[in-house]
Scaffold this motif. Structure first.
Motif, short mmCIF file in Angstrom:
data_model
loop_
_atom_site.label_atom_id
_atom_site.label_comp_id
_atom_site.label_asym_id
_atom_site.label_seq_id
_atom_site.Cartn_x
_atom_site.Cartn_y
_atom_site.Cartn_z
N ASN A 229 0.97 -1.34 0.16
CA ASN A 229 -0.69 -0.38 0.25
C ASN A 229 0.74 1.30 0.56
O ASN A 229 0.63 2.88 -0.93
N ASP A 230 2.10 1.58 0.34
CA ASP A 230 3.07 2.11 0.93
C ASP A 230 2.93 2.75 -0.55
O ASP A 230 3.66 4.08 -0.95
N VAL A 231 3.98 1.34 -0.91
CA VAL A 231 5.09 1.52 -1.95
C VAL A 231 3.41 2.37 -3.33
O VAL A 231 3.80 3.36 -3.90
N GLU A 232 2.47 1.62 -4.21
CA GLU A 232 1.75 1.71 -4.52
C GLU A 232 1.10 3.77 -4.14
O GLU A 232 1.05 4.57 -5.31
N ALA A 233 0.76 4.22 -2.91
CA ALA A 233 0.67 5.19 -2.72
C ALA A 233 2.03 6.19 -3.13
O ALA A 233 1.47 7.69 -3.11
N ALA A 234 3.08 6.22 -2.59
CA ALA A 234 4.54 7.32 -3.09
C ALA A 234 4.15 7.19 -4.50
O ALA A 234 4.74 8.40 -5.19
N PHE A 235 3.95 6.02 -5.07
CA PHE A 235 4.10 6.36 -6.93
C PHE A 235 3.09 6.55 -7.12
O PHE A 235 3.35 7.99 -7.75
N LYS A 236 2.22 6.97 -7.16
CA LYS A 236 0.70 7.65 -6.84
C LYS A 236 0.77 9.45 -7.17
O LYS A 236 0.86 10.24 -7.87
N LEU A 237 1.46 9.43 -5.87
CA LEU A 237 1.59 10.99 -5.48
C LEU A 237 3.24 11.30 -6.33
O LEU A 237 3.27 12.38 -6.90
N ALA A 238 4.22 10.38 -6.29
CA ALA A 238 5.10 10.46 -7.50
C ALA A 238 4.66 10.92 -9.17
O ALA A 238 4.94 12.26 -9.62
N PHE A 256 10.13 -8.79 -0.62
CA PHE A 256 10.00 -7.69 -0.54
C PHE A 256 10.04 -6.93 -1.67
O PHE A 256 10.34 -5.83 -1.77
N ASP A 257 10.30 -7.27 -2.71
CA ASP A 257 11.31 -6.16 -3.66
C ASP A 257 9.37 -5.96 -4.78
O ASP A 257 8.95 -6.55 -5.99
N LEU A 258 8.54 -4.25 -4.72
CA LEU A 258 7.55 -4.35 -4.40
C LEU A 258 7.47 -3.20 -5.94
O LEU A 258 6.05 -3.52 -6.35
N VAL A 259 8.81 -3.05 -6.23
CA VAL A 259 8.04 -1.86 -7.33
C VAL A 259 7.56 -2.68 -8.73
O VAL A 259 7.28 -2.19 -8.86
N ARG A 260 8.58 -3.77 -8.64
CA ARG A 260 8.18 -4.03 -10.26
C ARG A 260 6.87 -4.52 -10.45
O ARG A 260 6.17 -4.21 -11.26
N THR A 261 6.39 -5.07 -9.04
CA THR A 261 4.49 -5.66 -9.25
C THR A 261 3.59 -4.33 -9.31
O THR A 261 3.02 -4.28 -10.04
N VAL A 262 4.38 -3.79 -8.34
CA VAL A 262 3.13 -2.35 -8.59
C VAL A 262 3.25 -1.66 -9.47
O VAL A 262 2.25 -0.96 -10.41
N LEU A 263 5.17 -1.11 -10.56
CA LEU A 263 4.58 -0.76 -11.87
C LEU A 263 3.67 -1.69 -12.67
O LEU A 263 3.39 -0.82 -13.94
N GLU A 264 3.90 -2.88 -12.74
CA GLU A 264 3.34 -3.80 -13.40
C GLU A 264 1.46 -3.47 -13.70
O GLU A 264 0.75 -3.49 -14.76
N GLU A 265 1.42 -3.65 -12.13
CA GLU A 265 0.19 -3.46 -11.58
C GLU A 265 -0.74 -2.14 -12.17
O GLU A 265 -1.48 -2.48 -12.50
N ILE A 266 -0.52 -1.97 -11.50
CA ILE A 266 -0.70 0.08 -12.22
C ILE A 266 -0.33 0.76 -13.13
O ILE A 266 -1.08 1.66 -13.12
#
Ligand code: AMP
Ligand code: MG
Length: 405
Positions: A229-238, A256-266
């Motif tokens: 959730n934190d990663v997603e929120a930070a990316f959206k804000l940026a 715990f390497d979430l950057v790739r997953t989040v970029l792929e998904e949202i």
């Protein structure tokens, strides 16, 4: 997995120039010119004196010598910024200061060192050539002359020319606002005390400095914990506030390497691996339309990846013509071997000697050895498929700012 060139091509096809804005010359340093710039006047504006001395007619003083000075009547004295009221005629002179316009009739200036003055009389003790010590109108820059075209980076000399030719304000490419995020539960800020399990955030600061050095505008957006959730929120804000996003860490194969997953998904991810060492895990894509680089977490990898991939992208966004550092060559001072699978970007120290430039590595090339970036003045390229660079072999290098000239 893409090669370095394929990854750069993909990135440069994705990022677009940001458009332009108009700024004063003081704000223009390091920016990219976004128009044709022509001089609005001659520089200098008019013929003027290059010396403090006397404006004379050269013919009048051709026989002048130390023993037999030529006596001339001084009509007036003009300082820089004033225009003479009198015309210089046979037997007369005007006392003139450096930068003052040449009076009508005069065709040379005698340096004050070769003269003596008594009351309103000048005694000229040396002859001068016609035209001597006169700076001709337009000898530096001609009115209408093309000084710069699109894509030129403004350095100190460009700044001086813009000012002297009246090119103010100047149209330049917009500076990309680069959102910088670090990821990782272990990451702490530099002022926080070191402790077991903690790692000080060096990436955000090194990346911010790299952005500034290119002319972009870094915006530090903090450390993001390894929580979805934190990663997603930070990316959206940026994405909502920046033109580009740089993250570091969280792009490899860890749980715990979430950057790739989040970029792929949202967002959209174009690739996440490049055949390069250091810096294999590098994710690139768009987060709600904003280019995003998921840089590796290891400090050397992050900086090398910036040089190879982010720097040209930022320069393109600013409208620069030259996107890459010009590669050069040097001779290896020692042998290096490594696995051939990926291109290697080694940190090197180049030295210029009598027989040209030689280069050695900075030593330990681990991707956590940030001192290697401090010591380096170039990158040594060991191409993909090559496992040995011999002593004395000529290799390609990418010069960094401290490269010996
Ligand atoms: P990761 O890809 O997230 O596993 O990170 C790889 C390595 O880089 C780990 O040892 C991290 O602790 C380190 N690292 C990640 N982010 C940073 C940072 N901002 N500054 C310094 N080291 C970092
Ligand atoms: Mg991490």
């Amino acid at each position: 997995m893409l090669t370095i060139d394929e990854a750069v091509k993909n990135i440069l096809e994705t990022v677009k120039p940001l458009g332009s804005e108009t700024v004063g010359i003081l704000e223009s340093y390091g920016r990219i010119i976004a128009e044709e710039v022509r001089a609005d006047s001659d520089v200098p504006f008019c013929d003027n004196s290059a010396m403090d001395g006397f404006a004379v007619i050269a013919e009048d003083v051709k026989a002048a010598s130390e023993e037999k000075p030529v006596e001339l009547k001084i009509l007036e004295k003009i300082q820089a910024g004033r225009v003479a009221e009198h015309k210089v005629e046979k037997g007369t002179a005007v006392r003139i200061m450096t930068g003052a316009p040449i009076p009508q009739g005069a065709d040379a200036v005698v340096m004050v060192e070769y003269t003596e003055t008594r009351d309103d009389r000048a005694f000229i003790k040396a002859p001068v050539e016609k035209g001597a010590n006169i700076r001709i109108a337009g000898e530096d820059v001609r009115k209408g002359q093309l000084l710069f075209s699109h894509g030129i980076r403004i350095g100190p000399a460009e700044t001086g020319i813009l000012a002297s030719a009246g090119c103010a304000p100047v149209k330049v490419g917009r500076r990309p606002v680069v959102g910088i995020l670090s990821t990782g539960d272990e990451i702490i800020e530099p002022h926080e005390p070191a402790g077991i399990g903690k790692v000080r955030n060096s990436n955000s600061y090194a990346l911010a400095a790299l952005c500034s050095s290119v002319g972009a505008s870094p915006r530090y957006m903090g450390i993001v914990p390894d929580r979805r959730n934190d990663v997603e929120a930070a990316f959206k804000l940026a994405a909502a506030n920046c033109d580009v996003i740089l993250t570091s860490g969280g792009v490899s194969m860890g749980d715990f390497d979430l950057v790739r997953t989040v970029l792929e998904e949202i967002g959209q991810m174009f690739f996440w691996k490049v055949k390069v060492k250091p810096g294999r895990p590098l994710a690139f894509g768009l987060m709600t339309g904003v280019p995003m680089f998921g840089l590796p977490g290891n400090p050397v990898s992050a900086m090398v990846s910036f040089e190879l991939f982010v720097r040209p992208a930022l320069l393109k966004m600013m409208g620069a013509r030259e996107l890459f550092r010009t590669k050069t060559t040097a001779r290896m001072e020692h042998e290096v071997s490594d696995k051939p699978a990926r291109a290697k970007i080694m940190r090197g120290v180049a030295t210029r000697g009598k027989d040209g430039v030689t280069v050695r590595t900075t030593g330990h090339q681990g991707s956590g050895i940030l001192m290697s970036m401090l010591l380096a003045n170039c990158f040594i390229i060991m191409p993909e498929g090559i496992s040995l660079l011999k002593k004395g072999e000529t290799v390609e290098v990418i010069p960094l700012d401290r490269y010996p000239i």
